[in-house]
Design a protein around this motif. Structure first.
Motif, PDB file in Angstrom:
ATOM      1  N   HIS A 104       0.857  -1.184   0.000  1.00  0.00           N
ATOM      2  CA  HIS A 104       0.000   0.000   0.000  1.00  0.00           C
ATOM      3  C   HIS A 104       0.896   1.237   0.000  1.00  0.00           C
ATOM      4  O   HIS A 104       2.031   1.196   0.497  1.00  0.00           O
ATOM      5  N   PRO A 105       0.436   2.342  -0.555  1.00  0.00           N
ATOM      6  CA  PRO A 105       1.244   3.567  -0.529  1.00  0.00           C
ATOM      7  C   PRO A 105       1.614   3.942   0.895  1.00  0.00           C
ATOM      8  O   PRO A 105       0.757   4.014   1.772  1.00  0.00           O
ATOM      9  N   GLY A 106       2.892   4.142   1.119  1.00  0.00           N
ATOM     10  CA  GLY A 106       3.360   4.448   2.467  1.00  0.00           C
ATOM     11  C   GLY A 106       4.564   5.361   2.450  1.00  0.00           C
ATOM     12  O   GLY A 106       5.201   5.574   1.405  1.00  0.00           O
ATOM     13  N   ASP A 107       4.881   5.903   3.603  1.00  0.00           N
ATOM     14  CA  ASP A 107       5.999   6.834   3.774  1.00  0.00           C
ATOM     15  C   ASP A 107       7.146   6.107   4.457  1.00  0.00           C
ATOM     16  O   ASP A 107       7.018   5.693   5.614  1.00  0.00           O
ATOM     17  N   HIS A 176      15.510  10.869  -2.637  1.00  0.00           N
ATOM     18  CA  HIS A 176      14.789  10.409  -3.821  1.00  0.00           C
ATOM     19  C   HIS A 176      15.678  10.587  -5.039  1.00  0.00           C
ATOM     20  O   HIS A 176      16.053  11.708  -5.386  1.00  0.00           O
ATOM     21  N   ASP A 177      16.057   9.469  -5.649  1.00  0.00           N
ATOM     22  CA  ASP A 177      16.850   9.498  -6.878  1.00  0.00           C
ATOM     23  C   ASP A 177      15.880   9.710  -8.048  1.00  0.00           C
ATOM     24  O   ASP A 177      15.252   8.768  -8.534  1.00  0.00           O
ATOM     25  N   GLU A 178      15.728  10.963  -8.460  1.00  0.00           N
ATOM     26  CA  GLU A 178      14.734  11.292  -9.483  1.00  0.00           C
ATOM     27  C   GLU A 178      15.097  10.708 -10.840  1.00  0.00           C
ATOM     28  O   GLU A 178      14.212  10.360 -11.630  1.00  0.00           O
ATOM     29  N   GLU A 179      16.385  10.588 -11.125  1.00  0.00           N
ATOM     30  CA  GLU A 179      16.800  10.059 -12.426  1.00  0.00           C
ATOM     31  C   GLU A 179      16.293   8.628 -12.620  1.00  0.00           C
ATOM     32  O   GLU A 179      15.805   8.262 -13.699  1.00  0.00           O
ATOM     33  N   HIS A 180      16.434   7.788 -11.581  1.00  0.00           N
ATOM     34  CA  HIS A 180      15.991   6.396 -11.666  1.00  0.00           C
ATOM     35  C   HIS A 180      14.642   6.175 -10.982  1.00  0.00           C
ATOM     36  O   HIS A 180      14.145   5.056 -10.948  1.00  0.00           O
ATOM     37  N   ASP A 181      14.070   7.240 -10.434  1.00  0.00           N
ATOM     38  CA  ASP A 181      12.789   7.187  -9.722  1.00  0.00           C
ATOM     39  C   ASP A 181      12.817   6.111  -8.647  1.00  0.00           C
ATOM     40  O   ASP A 181      11.985   5.203  -8.608  1.00  0.00           O
ATOM     41  N   GLU A 182      13.808   6.234  -7.750  1.00  0.00           N
ATOM     42  CA  GLU A 182      13.978   5.283  -6.660  1.00  0.00           C
ATOM     43  C   GLU A 182      14.150   6.034  -5.339  1.00  0.00           C
ATOM     44  O   GLU A 182      14.658   7.155  -5.310  1.00  0.00           O
ATOM     45  N   ILE A 183      13.722   5.387  -4.266  1.00  0.00           N
ATOM     46  CA  ILE A 183      14.018   5.874  -2.919  1.00  0.00           C
ATOM     47  C   ILE A 183      15.267   5.138  -2.435  1.00  0.00           C
ATOM     48  O   ILE A 183      15.284   3.902  -2.393  1.00  0.00           O
ATOM     49  N   ILE A 184      16.303   5.876  -2.101  1.00  0.00           N
ATOM     50  CA  ILE A 184      17.573   5.295  -1.664  1.00  0.00           C
ATOM     51  C   ILE A 184      17.726   5.533  -0.164  1.00  0.00           C
ATOM     52  O   ILE A 184      17.627   6.669   0.308  1.00  0.00           O
ATOM     53  N   LEU A 185      17.945   4.452   0.575  1.00  0.00           N
ATOM     54  CA  LEU A 185      18.164   4.546   2.022  1.00  0.00           C
ATOM     55  C   LEU A 185      19.515   3.933   2.360  1.00  0.00           C
ATOM     56  O   LEU A 185      19.857   2.861   1.856  1.00  0.00           O
ATOM     57  N   ILE A 186      20.264   4.615   3.205  1.00  0.00           N
ATOM     58  CA  ILE A 186      21.571   4.138   3.653  1.00  0.00           C
ATOM     59  C   ILE A 186      21.521   3.928   5.166  1.00  0.00           C
ATOM     60  O   ILE A 186      21.131   4.837   5.910  1.00  0.00           O
ATOM     61  N   CYS A 230      10.488  -5.513  -5.067  1.00  0.00           N
ATOM     62  CA  CYS A 230      11.184  -5.324  -6.357  1.00  0.00           C
ATOM     63  C   CYS A 230      12.329  -4.314  -6.253  1.00  0.00           C
ATOM     64  O   CYS A 230      12.611  -3.571  -7.196  1.00  0.00           O
ATOM     65  N   GLY A 231      12.977  -4.289  -5.080  1.00  0.00           N
ATOM     66  CA  GLY A 231      14.103  -3.391  -4.893  1.00  0.00           C
ATOM     67  C   GLY A 231      15.409  -4.147  -4.850  1.00  0.00           C
ATOM     68  O   GLY A 231      15.519  -5.264  -5.367  1.00  0.00           O
ATOM     69  N   SER A 245      28.022  -0.163   5.981  1.00  0.00           N
ATOM     70  CA  SER A 245      26.932   0.596   5.381  1.00  0.00           C
ATOM     71  C   SER A 245      26.156  -0.283   4.412  1.00  0.00           C
ATOM     72  O   SER A 245      26.745  -0.900   3.523  1.00  0.00           O
ATOM     73  N   PHE A 246      24.834  -0.340   4.598  1.00  0.00           N
ATOM     74  CA  PHE A 246      23.930  -1.027   3.687  1.00  0.00           C
ATOM     75  C   PHE A 246      23.169   0.013   2.866  1.00  0.00           C
ATOM     76  O   PHE A 246      22.773   1.045   3.392  1.00  0.00           O
ATOM     77  N   GLU A 247      22.959  -0.307   1.595  1.00  0.00           N
ATOM     78  CA  GLU A 247      22.149   0.552   0.730  1.00  0.00           C
ATOM     79  C   GLU A 247      20.910  -0.193   0.290  1.00  0.00           C
ATOM     80  O   GLU A 247      20.988  -1.336  -0.178  1.00  0.00           O
ATOM     81  N   ILE A 248      19.759   0.443   0.447  1.00  0.00           N
ATOM     82  CA  ILE A 248      18.475  -0.109   0.004  1.00  0.00           C
ATOM     83  C   ILE A 248      17.920   0.808  -1.071  1.00  0.00           C
ATOM     84  O   ILE A 248      17.861   2.030  -0.878  1.00  0.00           O
ATOM     85  N   ALA A 249      17.530   0.231  -2.203  1.00  0.00           N
ATOM     86  CA  ALA A 249      16.918   0.996  -3.287  1.00  0.00           C
ATOM     87  C   ALA A 249      15.528   0.424  -3.548  1.00  0.00           C
ATOM     88  O   ALA A 249      15.377  -0.777  -3.784  1.00  0.00           O
ATOM     89  N   LEU A 250      14.513   1.276  -3.485  1.00  0.00           N
ATOM     90  CA  LEU A 250      13.131   0.848  -3.686  1.00  0.00           C
ATOM     91  C   LEU A 250      12.517   1.654  -4.828  1.00  0.00           C
ATOM     92  O   LEU A 250      12.633   2.887  -4.863  1.00  0.00           O
ATOM     93  N   PRO A 251      11.858   0.987  -5.765  1.00  0.00           N
ATOM     94  CA  PRO A 251      11.223   1.721  -6.872  1.00  0.00           C
ATOM     95  C   PRO A 251      10.085   2.608  -6.359  1.00  0.00           C
ATOM     96  O   PRO A 251       9.307   2.184  -5.487  1.00  0.00           O
ATOM     97  N   ALA A 252       9.994   3.814  -6.888  1.00  0.00           N
ATOM     98  CA  ALA A 252       8.957   4.733  -6.449  1.00  0.00           C
ATOM     99  C   ALA A 252       7.603   4.380  -7.037  1.00  0.00           C
ATOM    100  O   ALA A 252       6.570   4.820  -6.534  1.00  0.00           O
ATOM    101  N   ASN A 253       7.588   3.582  -8.103  1.00  0.00           N
ATOM    102  CA  ASN A 253       6.336   3.167  -8.734  1.00  0.00           C
ATOM    103  C   ASN A 253       6.286   1.663  -8.840  1.00  0.00           C
ATOM    104  O   ASN A 253       7.280   1.043  -9.165  1.00  0.00           O
TER     105      ASN A 253
END
Length: 253
Positions: A104-107, A176-186, A230-231, A245-253
């Protein structure tokens, strides 16, 4: 030469097939373990919930409700109820591992803040560690908030274990990585780091350098991130004595 080439090809195919079978078998075992754990937790949790309801009812019906001893028991029953809710959440998480959870859409900022607050509120249990969060307003993305909270719990617990009982720092940043439309968390920590020879195995089911535990925490994390959302997740930095350091990338759509 042709015969040798054919034999090598069949040998390679056999090896890849055997390796995939082993991975599939491993995966089935730990997914089954997760579902069985959730199933086994269900019965005692239901019983404990019933007993707590009975205790609270008796406290409400007590003639002398202002008694200090009764107030103390009521406070303990309330805290036990909160822990019961936490145990039910854990059982729910395990049950979702073997199925396809709803998104579901979440923050993501709310998920990070809730998890950090949980650890801060139990400092005596997890030790004195500093949590820092640099998470700006992010676009709402499709997530399962319950499972994503589990992701950060596992990463935080591993970070705390890596600090070997000493004070340390855990920092979460996001953008928010706008180029790839991903949310990046470190997620960074100041622990002892991961040995180089272990980096390629940290997400394998059953792999652990701890004396206790199943070695499934990071395996669950990867499954939640990659298969359910799907991240992707990876270790982007780890040095002895310098933390991980861990990097998590999640698609915004």
């Amino acid at each position: 030469v042709v015969t040798l080439g054919v034999l090598c090809l069949f040998g390679l195919i056999g090896y890849v097939g055997f390796r995939n079978m082993r991975r599939s078998e491993q995966r089935s075992i730990w997914v089954g373990m997760a579902k069985e754990t959730a199933h086994q937790l269900g019965t005692p949790l239901s019983s404990l919930s019933g007993w707590l309801e009975l205790i609270q009812q008796r406290l409400q019906d007590a003639p002398d409700r202002e008694n200090e001893d009764l107030e103390a028991v009521a406070t303990m029953a309330s805290e036990m109820q909160r822990d019961m809710g936490r145990l039910n959440q854990i059982a729910s998480r395990f049950s979702q591992i073997g199925s396809t959870p709803e998104l579901h859409p979440g923050d993501m900022g709310d998920v990070v803040a809730d998890t950090i607050n949980y650890f801060r509120g139990r400092g005596s249990q997890f030790g004195r560690h500093t949590f820092e969060a640099d998470v700006p307003d992010l676009p709402r993305i499709p997530i399962n908030a319950e499972l994503m909270g589990w992701v950060f719990e596992n990463l935080f617990k591993n970070a705390i274990d890596a600090m070997i009982g000493q004070e340390g720092r855990i920092r979460v940043s996001a953008h928010h990585d706008e180029e790839h439309d991903e949310i990046i968390l470190i997620v960074e920590d100041s622990g002892r780091g991961i040995r180089t020879e272990h980096l390629s195995r940290v997400f394998e089911p059953g792999f652990s350098t701890k004396k206790r535990g199943w070695g499934l925490g990071l395996a669950f994390v990867r499954r939640i991130i990659e298969e359910y959302h799907c991240g992707r997740i990876q270790v982007i930095q780890s040095e002895a004595g310098q933390g991980t350091s861990f990097e998590i990338a999640l698609p915004a759509n």
